[in-house]
Write an enzyme that holds these catalytic residues in place. Sequence first.
Site, PDB file in Angstrom:
ATOM      1  N   HIS A 209       5.235  -5.268   8.459  1.00  0.00           N
ATOM      2  CA  HIS A 209       5.767  -6.275   7.906  1.00  0.00           C
ATOM      3  C   HIS A 209       6.637  -5.967   6.710  1.00  0.00           C
ATOM      4  O   HIS A 209       7.434  -7.169   6.406  1.00  0.00           O
ATOM      5  CB  HIS A 209       4.622  -7.271   7.371  1.00  0.00           C
ATOM      6  CG  HIS A 209       3.669  -6.643   6.037  1.00  0.00           C
ATOM      7  ND1 HIS A 209       2.944  -5.515   6.064  1.00  0.00           N
ATOM      8  CD2 HIS A 209       4.216  -6.807   4.592  1.00  0.00           C
ATOM      9  CE1 HIS A 209       2.861  -5.295   4.816  1.00  0.00           C
ATOM     10  NE2 HIS A 209       3.551  -5.761   4.090  1.00  0.00           N
TER      11      HIS A 209
HETATM   12  C1  UD1 Z   1       5.332  -9.680   0.483  1.00  0.00           C
HETATM   13  C2  UD1 Z   1       5.454  -8.610  -0.668  1.00  0.00           C
HETATM   14  C3  UD1 Z   1       5.095  -7.450  -0.063  1.00  0.00           C
HETATM   15  C4  UD1 Z   1       3.794  -7.272   0.435  1.00  0.00           C
HETATM   16  C5  UD1 Z   1       3.508  -8.425   1.174  1.00  0.00           C
HETATM   17  C6  UD1 Z   1       1.965  -8.313   1.587  1.00  0.00           C
HETATM   18  C7  UD1 Z   1       7.255  -9.353  -2.091  1.00  0.00           C
HETATM   19  C8  UD1 Z   1       8.712  -8.892  -2.339  1.00  0.00           C
HETATM   20  N1  UD1 Z   1       6.900  -8.730  -1.086  1.00  0.00           N
HETATM   21  O1  UD1 Z   1       6.029  -9.571   1.457  1.00  0.00           O
HETATM   22  O2  UD1 Z   1       5.157  -6.254  -1.169  1.00  0.00           O
HETATM   23  O3  UD1 Z   1       3.538  -6.240   0.949  1.00  0.00           O
HETATM   24  O4  UD1 Z   1       3.692  -9.635   0.796  1.00  0.00           O
HETATM   25  O5  UD1 Z   1       1.633  -9.108   2.811  1.00  0.00           O
HETATM   26  O6  UD1 Z   1       6.678 -10.041  -2.913  1.00  0.00           O
HETATM   27  N2  UD1 Z   1       5.251 -16.382   5.643  1.00  0.00           N
HETATM   28  C9  UD1 Z   1       4.625 -17.288   6.271  1.00  0.00           C
HETATM   29  N3  UD1 Z   1       3.128 -17.673   5.765  1.00  0.00           N
HETATM   30  C10 UD1 Z   1       2.707 -17.254   4.648  1.00  0.00           C
HETATM   31  C11 UD1 Z   1       3.518 -16.289   4.265  1.00  0.00           C
HETATM   32  C12 UD1 Z   1       4.686 -15.985   4.494  1.00  0.00           C
HETATM   33  O7  UD1 Z   1       5.131 -17.934   7.245  1.00  0.00           O
HETATM   34  O8  UD1 Z   1       1.639 -17.441   4.324  1.00  0.00           O
HETATM   35  C13 UD1 Z   1       6.636 -15.936   6.159  1.00  0.00           C
HETATM   36  C14 UD1 Z   1       7.805 -16.989   5.466  1.00  0.00           C
HETATM   37  O9  UD1 Z   1       8.708 -17.048   6.586  1.00  0.00           O
HETATM   38  C15 UD1 Z   1       8.248 -16.151   4.399  1.00  0.00           C
HETATM   39  C16 UD1 Z   1       8.141 -14.441   4.982  1.00  0.00           C
HETATM   40  O10 UD1 Z   1       6.745 -14.757   5.648  1.00  0.00           O
HETATM   41  O11 UD1 Z   1       9.533 -16.352   4.114  1.00  0.00           O
HETATM   42  C17 UD1 Z   1       8.059 -13.644   3.854  1.00  0.00           C
HETATM   43  O12 UD1 Z   1       7.257 -13.920   2.831  1.00  0.00           O
HETATM   44  P1  UD1 Z   1       7.251 -13.215   1.461  1.00  0.00           P
HETATM   45  O13 UD1 Z   1       6.275 -13.604   0.553  1.00  0.00           O
HETATM   46  O14 UD1 Z   1       8.523 -13.741   0.897  1.00  0.00           O
HETATM   47  O15 UD1 Z   1       7.315 -11.766   1.660  1.00  0.00           O
HETATM   48  P2  UD1 Z   1       6.136 -10.762   2.456  1.00  0.00           P
HETATM   49  O16 UD1 Z   1       6.676  -9.992   3.452  1.00  0.00           O
HETATM   50  O17 UD1 Z   1       4.891 -11.428   2.833  1.00  0.00           O
HETATM   51  N1  UDP Z   2      -5.200  -7.341   5.796  1.00  0.00           N
HETATM   52  C1  UDP Z   2      -6.195  -8.502   6.453  1.00  0.00           C
HETATM   53  N2  UDP Z   2      -5.493  -8.850   7.550  1.00  0.00           N
HETATM   54  C2  UDP Z   2      -4.603  -8.900   7.970  1.00  0.00           C
HETATM   55  C3  UDP Z   2      -3.574  -7.857   7.381  1.00  0.00           C
HETATM   56  C4  UDP Z   2      -3.974  -6.965   6.455  1.00  0.00           C
HETATM   57  O1  UDP Z   2      -7.040  -8.510   5.783  1.00  0.00           O
HETATM   58  O2  UDP Z   2      -4.207  -9.346   9.149  1.00  0.00           O
HETATM   59  C5  UDP Z   2      -5.492  -6.809   4.520  1.00  0.00           C
HETATM   60  C6  UDP Z   2      -5.820  -5.238   4.570  1.00  0.00           C
HETATM   61  O3  UDP Z   2      -6.926  -5.013   4.955  1.00  0.00           O
HETATM   62  C7  UDP Z   2      -5.252  -5.022   3.089  1.00  0.00           C
HETATM   63  C8  UDP Z   2      -4.414  -5.656   2.976  1.00  0.00           C
HETATM   64  O4  UDP Z   2      -4.727  -6.981   3.633  1.00  0.00           O
HETATM   65  O5  UDP Z   2      -6.681  -4.989   2.521  1.00  0.00           O
HETATM   66  C9  UDP Z   2      -3.100  -5.123   2.897  1.00  0.00           C
HETATM   67  O6  UDP Z   2      -2.073  -6.396   2.804  1.00  0.00           O
HETATM   68  P1  UDP Z   2      -0.594  -6.118   3.321  1.00  0.00           P
HETATM   69  O7  UDP Z   2      -0.452  -5.143   4.523  1.00  0.00           O
HETATM   70  O8  UDP Z   2      -0.312  -7.558   3.723  1.00  0.00           O
HETATM   71  O9  UDP Z   2       0.361  -5.866   2.052  1.00  0.00           O
HETATM   72  P2  UDP Z   2       0.512  -4.226   1.505  1.00  0.00           P
HETATM   73  O10 UDP Z   2      -0.988  -3.844   1.219  1.00  0.00           O
HETATM   74  O11 UDP Z   2       1.466  -3.573   2.306  1.00  0.00           O
HETATM   75  O12 UDP Z   2       1.248  -4.812   0.067  1.00  0.00           O
END
Ligand code: UD1
Ligand code: UDP
Length: 376
Positions: A209
């Site tokens: 992601h």
């Molecule tokens: C964010 C964090 C990243 C973290 C990740 C965990 C920042 C800069 N990045 O990235 O460090 O690893 O969360 O998962 O804060 N979206 C949905 N539904 C949701 C959430 C997101 O559809 O519930 C989609 C939307 O299109 C959104 C895109 O994902 O624009 C990106 O979401 P965003 O929260 O901006 O960043 P992440 O990639 O989730």
């Molecule tokens: N996780 C989860 N369901 C998923 C993917 C991740 O519960 O489908 C949990 C995972 O076990 C870990 C955390 O989410 O505890 C990691 O989050 P993510 O990979 O979104 O973000 P990052 O750690 O890279 O910031």
Amino acid sequence: MKIVTIVGARPQFIKAAPVSRALREAGHTEFLVHTGQHYDENMSQVFFEELNIPTADYNLSVCNLAHGAMTGRMLEKIEDVLLEIRPDCVLVYGDTNSTLAGALAAKKLYLKLAHVEAGLRSFNMEMPEEQNRVVADRLSDLLFCPTETAVSNLKKEGIANSPYGETVINVGDVMYDALLFYSDIAEKRASILDRLQIERGQYVLSTIHRAENTDVPARLDSIMLALREIANEIAVILPLHPRTMKILLESTQSVRGIKIIDPVSYLEMILLEKKCQAIITDSGGLQKEAYFFHKPCITVRDETEWIELVDAGVNCVVGGDKNNIVEAFKNLQSETLDFSQKFYGNGKAGEKIVEVLVHHEPPGETNRKLHCKGGG
Ligand code: UD1
Ligand code: UDP
């Protein structure tokens, strides 16, 4: 003590759960602010229910925006909440935009700021996460590090225990607390292996992601090609972040052979991790969870913050090149790995954080509280 906890993204709900539990057990008052950054039911609500986190006191509904707009709107809304509550301390977690906004809002009001998961560095300032964590660390009064590497990173930047009140302390990793607490519960409750009709030890688990992988089409294609090739040998389960899902749906890249599923709950995820053969990921959390469950990990990034796992030989950082990913996977099968070192504390990081919060009173604190009164 009156604490405001700021969360917004999936990993922050998981990180906050053990600390929130420890705060409640010690009789403190916690106000939970959900920025709204993650909002789908399976990216947010499910974690509150499974991890028994109290419903957020404030939901700011800031999501789906460019980084600047998202951070700016969060900052404005968090400031209002902090002025209303006037907490003794603000807790932020990790390295997301919610972390940055929470840190800025707290310090603009001269409030005490504590950063959980402080000191991690990728040394790649192009990453939004690196930008967020560097600023959060610079602003924090209390820096709760998960590892010795993190303490040492901060020291190199001149952030250490100081007469100005910064306290840097290795408390261990709150994600280890969470995993120890929920691992057996996951075995009893989660039925995902049956649902997916997969056998224990007979699949590879993957998540992708990070912006660096999803936002460059050629790189995402290369990663998907690698997963497809590995899927010729063994099932590949890919619970997919909505960000990646949206991009793949719009691309012509074939994902045939890869079992793509919606994001799963925490209990389902840790069961999938516990029973898999190996993990291929760009997630920070999964790299550590792989270690906790003694699973080899291939990290599809150019660098990692969890460098001790690379040094221990259990995490192979391969970037996004298809051949490198496939080769690393083949090499895994012939390796004997050592998971015996305790890098991440003793599973009591949450309690330790609460203990430090209670006793920390930096010089000048009274003056700062006076300044906070006007809020402007
Ligand atoms: C964010 C964090 C990243 C973290 C990740 C965990 C920042 C800069 N990045 O990235 O460090 O690893 O969360 O998962 O804060 N979206 C949905 N539904 C949701 C959430 C997101 O559809 O519930 C989609 C939307 O299109 C959104 C895109 O994902 O624009 C990106 O979401 P965003 O929260 O901006 O960043 P992440 O990639 O989730
Ligand atoms: N996780 C989860 N369901 C998923 C993917 C991740 O519960 O489908 C949990 C995972 O076990 C870990 C955390 O989410 O505890 C990691 O989050 P993510 O990979 O979104 O973000 P990052 O750690 O890279 O910031």
